[in-house]
Design a protein around this motif. Structure first.
Motif, PDB file in Angstrom:
ATOM      1  N   ASN A  25     -10.946  -6.965  21.835  1.00  0.00           N
ATOM      2  CA  ASN A  25     -11.813  -8.133  21.690  1.00  0.00           C
ATOM      3  C   ASN A  25     -10.973  -9.387  21.509  1.00  0.00           C
ATOM      4  O   ASN A  25      -9.963  -9.370  20.799  1.00  0.00           O
ATOM      5  CB  ASN A  25     -12.740  -7.977  20.471  1.00  0.00           C
ATOM      6  CG  ASN A  25     -13.731  -6.850  20.652  1.00  0.00           C
ATOM      7  OD1 ASN A  25     -14.601  -6.912  21.522  1.00  0.00           O
ATOM      8  ND2 ASN A  25     -13.593  -5.809  19.845  1.00  0.00           N
ATOM      9  N   TYR A  27     -11.307 -13.404  20.352  1.00  0.00           N
ATOM     10  CA  TYR A  27     -12.161 -14.390  19.686  1.00  0.00           C
ATOM     11  C   TYR A  27     -11.492 -15.759  19.710  1.00  0.00           C
ATOM     12  O   TYR A  27     -10.273 -15.870  19.546  1.00  0.00           O
ATOM     13  CB  TYR A  27     -12.406 -13.993  18.229  1.00  0.00           C
ATOM     14  CG  TYR A  27     -13.337 -12.824  18.042  1.00  0.00           C
ATOM     15  CD1 TYR A  27     -14.705 -13.022  17.833  1.00  0.00           C
ATOM     16  CD2 TYR A  27     -12.856 -11.523  18.052  1.00  0.00           C
ATOM     17  CE1 TYR A  27     -15.560 -11.952  17.651  1.00  0.00           C
ATOM     18  CE2 TYR A  27     -13.700 -10.441  17.868  1.00  0.00           C
ATOM     19  CZ  TYR A  27     -15.054 -10.659  17.664  1.00  0.00           C
ATOM     20  OH  TYR A  27     -15.895  -9.603  17.487  1.00  0.00           O
ATOM     21  N   THR A  55     -15.891 -17.547  17.701  1.00  0.00           N
ATOM     22  CA  THR A  55     -15.664 -17.476  16.258  1.00  0.00           C
ATOM     23  C   THR A  55     -16.567 -18.484  15.560  1.00  0.00           C
ATOM     24  O   THR A  55     -16.667 -19.638  15.967  1.00  0.00           O
ATOM     25  CB  THR A  55     -14.205 -17.814  15.899  1.00  0.00           C
ATOM     26  OG1 THR A  55     -13.882 -19.129  16.370  1.00  0.00           O
ATOM     27  CG2 THR A  55     -13.252 -16.807  16.511  1.00  0.00           C
ATOM     28  N   LEU A  61     -15.892  -8.852  11.490  1.00  0.00           N
ATOM     29  CA  LEU A  61     -15.087  -8.215  12.522  1.00  0.00           C
ATOM     30  C   LEU A  61     -14.843  -6.741  12.212  1.00  0.00           C
ATOM     31  O   LEU A  61     -14.846  -5.898  13.102  1.00  0.00           O
ATOM     32  CB  LEU A  61     -13.746  -8.941  12.672  1.00  0.00           C
ATOM     33  CG  LEU A  61     -13.825 -10.435  12.995  1.00  0.00           C
ATOM     34  CD1 LEU A  61     -12.425 -11.020  13.074  1.00  0.00           C
ATOM     35  CD2 LEU A  61     -14.566 -10.673  14.303  1.00  0.00           C
ATOM     36  N   TYR A  79     -13.740 -10.729   7.985  1.00  0.00           N
ATOM     37  CA  TYR A  79     -14.865 -11.547   8.422  1.00  0.00           C
ATOM     38  C   TYR A  79     -14.455 -13.010   8.526  1.00  0.00           C
ATOM     39  O   TYR A  79     -13.411 -13.416   8.009  1.00  0.00           O
ATOM     40  CB  TYR A  79     -16.063 -11.384   7.484  1.00  0.00           C
ATOM     41  CG  TYR A  79     -15.746 -11.379   6.014  1.00  0.00           C
ATOM     42  CD1 TYR A  79     -15.824 -12.528   5.257  1.00  0.00           C
ATOM     43  CD2 TYR A  79     -15.361 -10.200   5.375  1.00  0.00           C
ATOM     44  CE1 TYR A  79     -15.539 -12.524   3.910  1.00  0.00           C
ATOM     45  CE2 TYR A  79     -15.064 -10.181   4.022  1.00  0.00           C
ATOM     46  CZ  TYR A  79     -15.153 -11.345   3.291  1.00  0.00           C
ATOM     47  OH  TYR A  79     -14.853 -11.336   1.946  1.00  0.00           O
TER      48      TYR A  79
END
Length: 327
Positions: A25, A27, A55, A61, A79
């Motif tokens: 992933n 972000y 984000t 996360l 997070y």
């Protein structure tokens, strides 16, 4: 992968990281830039067949359930606390702010988030308290307001900043504020790599903290020495680094590493190499490099050192910075 914001010093090189690692992933904040550095990053994200997730405050996360699935300790939480709002063209305020809870220890990574972003996080009711604070914007006085520092209430602070930079970072005001709150301080410009190791309870660092705003000038010239194995000379023109054993004992350099920081290139000492007490060794590179142990060790026939300026850093087998010299 979390790209905090589009500034080159935070996003540069991420395209190469994407090529080198399997990234599940990606972000980044919902703001773009026109620079080639940013475009290279976006292009490589597309080449990897993925897309950028946004984000923003409130995103988790990793939680304990997911942590168990992906092999992290089940008491891990990761997070995002920022960005809270839309900040227009103010790229620093867009910085992704990440909180990591690991057991009873916690870490807050702020990117370049400035005072506006800090206030929004406070007003948004975010729980900012953390043991370790990565100080915002390299210690600039545009970040780390007194209100924010009071909310975070860190035991330790790390300032990631270039040595002798042109911006005056870190600001004296921020150093004094951290000292006023009795925060143990670490700085990359004075100490090299800062590594925090935690078992979820106790946090240990690879170097000792700096607890004064008026650090001695000679300490700025090299990292704290763990032993008397010193880089005594860095000659970027002759492609030669000299390392000397100033102790009265032979030292086994198996697993030790010499790094050119500008090029991020590494020389690994040969297994079983002993640097005799009171002796020196030359690490050679370039066309005329020769391998004549124990006095001369050949790194490579390629040219390693940047003639416009480079830094040689020596690490022991445990990855602890032993000596650091700037040309």
């Amino acid at each position: 992968m979390i790209a905090t914001h589009p500034d080159a010093d935070h996003i540069g090189g991420l395209d190469d990281v994407l090529k080198a690692f399997e990234v599940e992933n990606v972000y980044a904040p919902d703001v773009s830039h026109t620079t080639k550095t940013y475009n290279d990053f976006v292009l490589e994200v597309r080449n990897e067949g993925t897309y950028i997730k946004t984000t923003k405050a409130g995103i988790t996360l990793i939680n304990p359930a997911l942590a168990a699935v992906i092999g992290c300790p089940s008491f891990s939480n990761v997070y995002l606390l920022g960005p809270v709002k839309n900040y227009g063209t103010d790229l620093n305020s867009w910085s992704a702010v990440m909180k990591l809870d690991f057991g009873i220890s916690s870490y807050l990574f702020t990117g370049d988030a400035d005072r506006i972003s800090e206030k929004d996080m406070i007003d948004n009711g975010m729980f900012l308290n953390a043991d370790v604070l990565k100080v915002g914007h390299h210690g600039s006085n545009s970040s780390t307001s007194q209100e924010f520092l009071k909310e975070v209430n860190p035991k330790y602070a790390v300032i990631s900043v270039g040595k002798n930079n042109n911006y005056g970072h870190p600001a004296q005001e921020i150093l004094e504020r951290l000292e006023m709150y009795k925060v143990d301080l670490f700085r990359t410009d004075l100490q090299g790599h800062i590594i925090a190791i935690s078992d979820g309870n106790k946090i240990n660092f690879n170097v000792e903290p700096i607890n004064t705003v008026n650090f001695m000038e000679d300490a700025q010239e090299s990292a704290p020495q763990k032993t008397s194995i010193l880089i005594t000379n860095l000659d970027v023109s002759d492609e030669k680094v000299t390392i000397c054993n100033k102790t009265d004992e032979d030292v086994d350099l198996t697993g030790w590493v010499l790094v050119s920081e500008v090029g991020n290139q590494k020389f690994n000492f040969p297994d079983g190499y002993i640097l005799k007490a009171g002796k020196c060794v030359n690490i050679l590179s370039g066309r005329n490099a020769i391998d004549e142990p124990p006095t001369n060790l050949k790194w490579t026939g390629a040219y390693i050192w940047n003639n416009d300026g480079d830094i040689a850093a020596l690490y022991d087998a445990e990855g602890i910075l032993i000596s650091r010299v700037e040309f």
